[in-house]
Design a protein around this motif. Structure first.
Motif, PDB file in Angstrom:
ATOM      1  N   GLN A  88       0.833  -1.206   0.000  1.00 29.95           N
ATOM      2  CA  GLN A  88       0.000   0.000   0.000  1.00 29.95           C
ATOM      3  C   GLN A  88       0.870   1.261   0.000  1.00 29.95           C
ATOM      4  O   GLN A  88       0.442   2.321  -0.458  1.00 29.95           O
ATOM      5  CB  GLN A  88      -0.897   0.013   1.230  1.00 29.95           C
ATOM      6  CG  GLN A  88      -1.847  -1.156   1.335  1.00 29.95           C
ATOM      7  CD  GLN A  88      -2.600  -1.137   2.638  1.00 29.95           C
ATOM      8  OE1 GLN A  88      -3.131  -0.114   3.077  1.00 29.95           O
ATOM      9  NE2 GLN A  88      -2.660  -2.291   3.310  1.00 29.95           N
ATOM     10  N   ARG A 180       2.081   6.876  -0.582  1.00 27.87           N
ATOM     11  CA  ARG A 180       0.973   5.943  -0.773  1.00 27.87           C
ATOM     12  C   ARG A 180       0.872   5.576  -2.252  1.00 27.87           C
ATOM     13  O   ARG A 180       0.950   6.453  -3.121  1.00 27.87           O
ATOM     14  CB  ARG A 180      -0.330   6.567  -0.274  1.00 27.87           C
ATOM     15  CG  ARG A 180      -1.465   5.569  -0.084  1.00 27.87           C
ATOM     16  CD  ARG A 180      -2.744   6.274   0.337  1.00 27.87           C
ATOM     17  NE  ARG A 180      -2.707   6.769   1.695  1.00 27.87           N
ATOM     18  CZ  ARG A 180      -3.072   6.064   2.769  1.00 27.87           C
ATOM     19  NH1 ARG A 180      -3.474   4.806   2.626  1.00 27.87           N
ATOM     20  NH2 ARG A 180      -3.030   6.608   3.971  1.00 27.87           N
ATOM     21  N   ASP A 182      -1.602   4.783  -4.005  1.00 24.63           N
ATOM     22  CA  ASP A 182      -2.732   5.451  -4.639  1.00 24.63           C
ATOM     23  C   ASP A 182      -2.370   6.844  -5.126  1.00 24.63           C
ATOM     24  O   ASP A 182      -2.864   7.291  -6.166  1.00 24.63           O
ATOM     25  CB  ASP A 182      -3.905   5.549  -3.662  1.00 24.63           C
ATOM     26  CG  ASP A 182      -4.543   4.200  -3.368  1.00 24.63           C
ATOM     27  OD1 ASP A 182      -4.241   3.243  -4.100  1.00 24.63           O
ATOM     28  OD2 ASP A 182      -5.331   4.111  -2.408  1.00 24.63           O
TER      29      ASP A 182
END
Length: 314
Positions: A88, A180, A182
């Motif tokens: 992650q 991160r 993302d």
């Protein structure tokens, strides 16, 4: 059977670091407090680097070794690691640097404090191993010291880090960065058009899209200082930073800051040219002077600089 997904992925690009890679990898063997994987991306080394990597990691299942069949550069190597990693959160460590014991635990503490954080950096040590000398980066880099001194405590959060980076400096060194996954998906990968400063380019873009940035004042790694490493090659005082700043100036993300980045590009072009002139590298000086000319064709200092470069003046 379910496959455990590591919380962190550490990407280690390597190229001809045979004298150093064992120490680097051993520093990543037993990091405490969280699950992690290490992706070693060998960029087609021609020495014994890959053999050492394979021998050391054979009994460590959290290590994964990938090899490029051609030398593509550190940006491409890191990008391959980003595409293949499962964590992650992503951290980076160069193949000649050393992770300290808090390399990941200091990040985990930040994440546990603030769920919204998506970009973490820290101080680090400049390390001259031959002289057994360590210097805290923030003590050695005046612009870092100025930016960090704006905040109190051992940890601070910034909800608009782009403004901090532009008004002061980008206080992110790649070995001290954790991001991160993302967020990287939003801003893209390292630019392979840049030989140096590809990291600063990405960190500016990440800062513009970051919701919450954290800076840890405790250092997390040793950044080895080598005279012949890529960051210390004869690429001028500021390497590819003129090109990097022009890329940011032309990036739609930074439309409001276009003039700022063009000014930085011009300043660094001129400083590169002065460096080349003083060191007798006439052709490089001329190329750098022409770069400055494309940025600001009517400024007197730019024209004088070009003329001096053409005449071979120092």
């Amino acid at each position: 059977m379910a496959v455990d997904v590591p919380f962190f992925s550490i990407i280690v690009p390597t190229f001809n670091v045979e004298p150093f890679i064992e120490e680097t990898l051993r520093s990543l063997f037993d990091l405490k407090g969280c699950t992690y994987e290490v992706l070693v991306i060998d960029d087609n080394s021609t020495d014994g680097t890959l053999a050492i990597v394979n021998a050391l990691t054979a009994n460590h299942p959290q290590f994964h070794v990938l090899q490029s069949n051609q030398n593509l550069g550190v940006a491409a190597a890191r990008n391959l690691g980003i595409k293949e990693c499962r964590g992650q959160w992503i951290s980076f460590l160069d193949g000649d640097d050393i992770a300290l014991s808090n390399f990941l635990s200091s990040r985990l503490e930040v994440i546990e404090k603030k769920d919204a954080v998506d970009f973490i950096a820290s101080d680090f040590y400049l390390w001259w191993d031959s002289a057994q000398k360590l210097e805290l980066a923030s003590d050695n880099i005046p612009t870092w010291n100025t930016a960090i001194s704006l905040f109190t405590g051992d940890l601070f959060f910034v909800d608009s880090p782009s403004r901090l980076f532009i008004d002061h400096t980008c206080i992110v060194q790649t070995g001290a960065a954790t991001i991160r996954k993302d967020l990287l998906a939003k801003v893209g990968l390292f630019s392979t058009d840049l030989k140096t400063n590809e990291d600063t380019h990405l960190w500016h873009r990440a800062a513009r899209r970051s919701e919450l940035f954290a800076f840890v004042k405790s250092p997390n790694h040793l950044y080895r200082q080598r005279p012949h490493s890529l960051s210390n090659t004869d690429r001028g005082k500021h390497g590819d930073s003129p090109k990097m700043f022009l890329m940011l100036a032309n990036d739609p993300l930074f439309e409001a800051d276009k003039a700022h980045f063009k000014s930085r590009a011009l300043s660094h072009s001129l400083q590169n040219t002065y460096y080349y002139r003083e060191s007798g590298q006439r052709l490089r000086a001329i190329r750098s002077a022409f770069t400055a000319l494309t940025i600001s064709p009517i400024e007197a200092v730019v024209l004088k600089n070009l003329l001096a470069s053409l005449l071979g003046l120092r």
